[in-house]
Design a protein around this motif. Structure first.
Motif, short mmCIF file in Angstrom:
data_model
loop_
_atom_site.label_atom_id
_atom_site.label_comp_id
_atom_site.label_asym_id
_atom_site.label_seq_id
_atom_site.Cartn_x
_atom_site.Cartn_y
_atom_site.Cartn_z
N HIS A 251 0.84 -1.19 0.00
CA HIS A 251 0.00 0.00 0.00
C HIS A 251 0.88 1.25 0.00
O HIS A 251 1.94 1.27 0.62
CB HIS A 251 -0.89 -0.01 1.26
CG HIS A 251 -1.66 1.25 1.49
ND1 HIS A 251 -2.69 1.67 0.68
CD2 HIS A 251 -1.55 2.19 2.47
CE1 HIS A 251 -3.18 2.81 1.14
NE2 HIS A 251 -2.50 3.15 2.23
N MET A 252 0.42 2.27 -0.71
CA MET A 252 1.07 3.58 -0.68
C MET A 252 0.15 4.56 0.03
O MET A 252 -0.99 4.78 -0.40
CB MET A 252 1.38 4.07 -2.10
CG MET A 252 1.90 5.50 -2.14
SD MET A 252 2.16 6.07 -3.84
CE MET A 252 3.59 5.10 -4.26
N ILE A 253 0.64 5.17 1.09
CA ILE A 253 -0.15 6.17 1.81
C ILE A 253 -0.09 7.49 1.04
O ILE A 253 0.98 8.03 0.80
CB ILE A 253 0.38 6.35 3.24
CG1 ILE A 253 0.27 5.03 4.02
CG2 ILE A 253 -0.40 7.46 3.97
CD1 ILE A 253 0.88 5.08 5.40
N GLY A 254 -1.25 7.98 0.63
CA GLY A 254 -1.32 9.23 -0.12
C GLY A 254 -1.40 9.04 -1.61
O GLY A 254 -1.43 10.03 -2.36
N GLY A 255 -1.45 7.80 -2.08
CA GLY A 255 -1.51 7.56 -3.51
C GLY A 255 -2.28 6.30 -3.83
O GLY A 255 -2.41 5.40 -3.00
N VAL A 256 -2.79 6.25 -5.05
CA VAL A 256 -3.47 5.07 -5.57
C VAL A 256 -2.65 4.53 -6.73
O VAL A 256 -2.22 5.30 -7.60
CB VAL A 256 -4.90 5.41 -6.05
CG1 VAL A 256 -5.57 4.20 -6.69
CG2 VAL A 256 -5.74 5.94 -4.89
N PHE A 257 -2.40 3.24 -6.75
CA PHE A 257 -1.65 2.65 -7.86
C PHE A 257 -2.51 2.71 -9.13
O PHE A 257 -3.62 2.18 -9.17
CB PHE A 257 -1.27 1.20 -7.55
CG PHE A 257 -0.29 1.06 -6.43
CD1 PHE A 257 0.92 1.73 -6.43
CD2 PHE A 257 -0.57 0.23 -5.34
CE1 PHE A 257 1.83 1.61 -5.39
CE2 PHE A 257 0.33 0.09 -4.30
CZ PHE A 257 1.53 0.79 -4.32
N ASP A 258 -1.98 3.37 -10.15
CA ASP A 258 -2.72 3.53 -11.40
C ASP A 258 -2.92 2.19 -12.10
O ASP A 258 -4.01 1.88 -12.58
CB ASP A 258 -1.99 4.49 -12.33
CG ASP A 258 -1.81 5.87 -11.72
OD1 ASP A 258 -2.77 6.37 -11.10
OD2 ASP A 258 -0.71 6.45 -11.86
N LYS A 259 -1.85 1.42 -12.20
CA LYS A 259 -1.89 0.10 -12.84
C LYS A 259 -1.19 -0.91 -11.95
O LYS A 259 -0.18 -0.59 -11.33
CB LYS A 259 -1.20 0.11 -14.21
CG LYS A 259 -1.94 0.82 -15.31
CD LYS A 259 -1.17 0.64 -16.63
CE LYS A 259 -1.87 1.33 -17.78
NZ LYS A 259 -1.11 1.12 -19.06
N VAL A 260 -1.71 -2.12 -11.94
CA VAL A 260 -1.08 -3.22 -11.23
C VAL A 260 -1.05 -4.42 -12.17
O VAL A 260 -2.07 -4.76 -12.77
CB VAL A 260 -1.84 -3.56 -9.93
CG1 VAL A 260 -1.36 -4.89 -9.35
CG2 VAL A 260 -1.68 -2.45 -8.91
N TYR A 261 0.13 -5.03 -12.29
CA TYR A 261 0.28 -6.23 -13.10
C TYR A 261 0.47 -7.42 -12.14
O TYR A 261 1.56 -7.58 -11.54
CB TYR A 261 1.49 -6.11 -14.02
CG TYR A 261 1.49 -4.88 -14.90
CD1 TYR A 261 0.71 -4.84 -16.06
CD2 TYR A 261 2.26 -3.76 -14.59
CE1 TYR A 261 0.71 -3.71 -16.88
CE2 TYR A 261 2.26 -2.64 -15.39
CZ TYR A 261 1.48 -2.61 -16.54
OH TYR A 261 1.48 -1.50 -17.34
N LEU A 262 -0.57 -8.21 -11.95
CA LEU A 262 -0.49 -9.33 -11.03
C LEU A 262 0.56 -10.32 -11.51
O LEU A 262 0.64 -10.64 -12.70
CB LEU A 262 -1.86 -10.01 -10.90
CG LEU A 262 -2.98 -9.12 -10.35
CD1 LEU A 262 -4.29 -9.90 -10.30
CD2 LEU A 262 -2.63 -8.57 -8.98
#
Length: 317
Positions: A251-262
């Protein structure tokens, strides 16, 4: 020096006295009354996280040596007598492309049997991943077929002990069509177990709560030595949870992951993640672009584990 034979009997060896900076790959220290505070010492060098591009060669020749004298100082006065695949914990990131061939050699300089298991390889376990006796060397060749973020590690029984002691690393297999240019970082989450100043082999095997959960081998090291990127720049995290036992909620505090490659495979793309669940031995690629300068902590959202050292900071400038 401690050796594998000593570590395998009588509940394990005691931790040695504090090592000097010259003897350590990386280390961190706790602040008074604040276990999440890093107080840097002279000569401190955090584990290098920023990645270099994959080389152009189609055949990657990799040679590693098993060692039983690799000291990781988790915090001030806590020196873990680890086992390693190439003299540091985690072992070096190995980066290839789909279609590349690896010619891999492993020499066992320890005093008990060890082995290697590449999760990215299609190779028969009985031929490629068998135990190598002390003083012996083993080589095998394999071709990368699947893109992703993969674990490699010692698989000699009890494998959970060998992984918990430090015998692991990340391999990145790039897709045939490269991902867009980005600022790239590697983070390996792992656990360390000890009890009464001794390696807690029983606790490791029983799946007890670890004493430290860390990124790249040292608790909290990327707080005072943050990862740095520019505003508006694409940032790509290659994240691997080697366990051996606990899940991670990256998790990133203050940000949302734009893309995630499982599993780090571009075919497995999803969007807009607040947290990414990563199983033991699982890998993932997380991308984000942040426009506002500032500090963005990186944690496992299993907060009991974050409080044990799995915290870093991305600094946007």
């Amino acid at each position: 020096m401690l050796n594998d034979k000593a570590a395998s009997v009588g509940g394990g060896p005691r931790f040695p006295a504090a090592a000097s900076a010259h003897d350590l790959q990386h280390f961190a220290v706790e602040g008074p009354g604040n276990p999440a505070l890093i107080v840097p010492k002279k000569g401190f060098k955090p584990y290098p996280s920023e990645l270099q591009p994959v080389g152009p060669e189609k055949v990657k020749k990799i040679y590693q040596e098993v060692r039983s004298d690799t000291i990781v100082q988790l915090t001030d006065g806590v020196n873990y007598p680890g086992w390693s695949l190439d003299g540091k914990i985690p072992a070096s990131v190995i980066r290839m492309r789909v279609g590349d061939t690896m010619e891999y050699s492993l020499k066992n300089l320890a005093e008990q049997g060890h082995s290697i298991d590449f999760h990215a390889a299609n190779a028969p376990w009985d031929k490629a991943f068998h135990t190598i006796e002390p003083g012996k060397e083993f080589a095998f060749t394999w071709k990368a077929k699947h893109p992703g973020v993969f674990m490699y590690h010692c698989v000699t029984p009890l494998a959970v002990q060998h992984v918990a002691n430090g015998m692991y690393g990340m391999s990145i297999i790039e897709p045939e069509e490269p991902l867009p240019p980005a600022r790239e970082f590697s983070l390996v989450q792992s656990e360390f177990y000890f009890k009464n100043n001794e390696i807690d082999y029983d606790g490791i095997a029983a799946g007890n709560s670890p004493d430290y959960v860390v990124f790249n081998g040292t608790a909290n090291q990327y707080q005072d030595y943050p990862l740095v990127a520019k505003a508006g720049e694409l940032v790509r995290f290659y994240f691997l949870n080697v366990g051996p036992n606990m899940w991670s909620g990256f998790h990133m505090i203050g940000g949302v992951f734009d893309k995630v490659y499982l599993e780090g495979n571009p075919r497995n793309v999803t969007y807009g993640h607040q947290v990414v669940s990563v199983a033991p031995s699982g890998g993932v690629i997380c991308e984000v672009t942040l426009d506002e300068p500032g500090l963005y902590p990186l944690v496992t959202h299993c907060f009991a584990h974050a409080s044990k050292g799995a915290v870093g900071i991305l600094k946007i400038v």
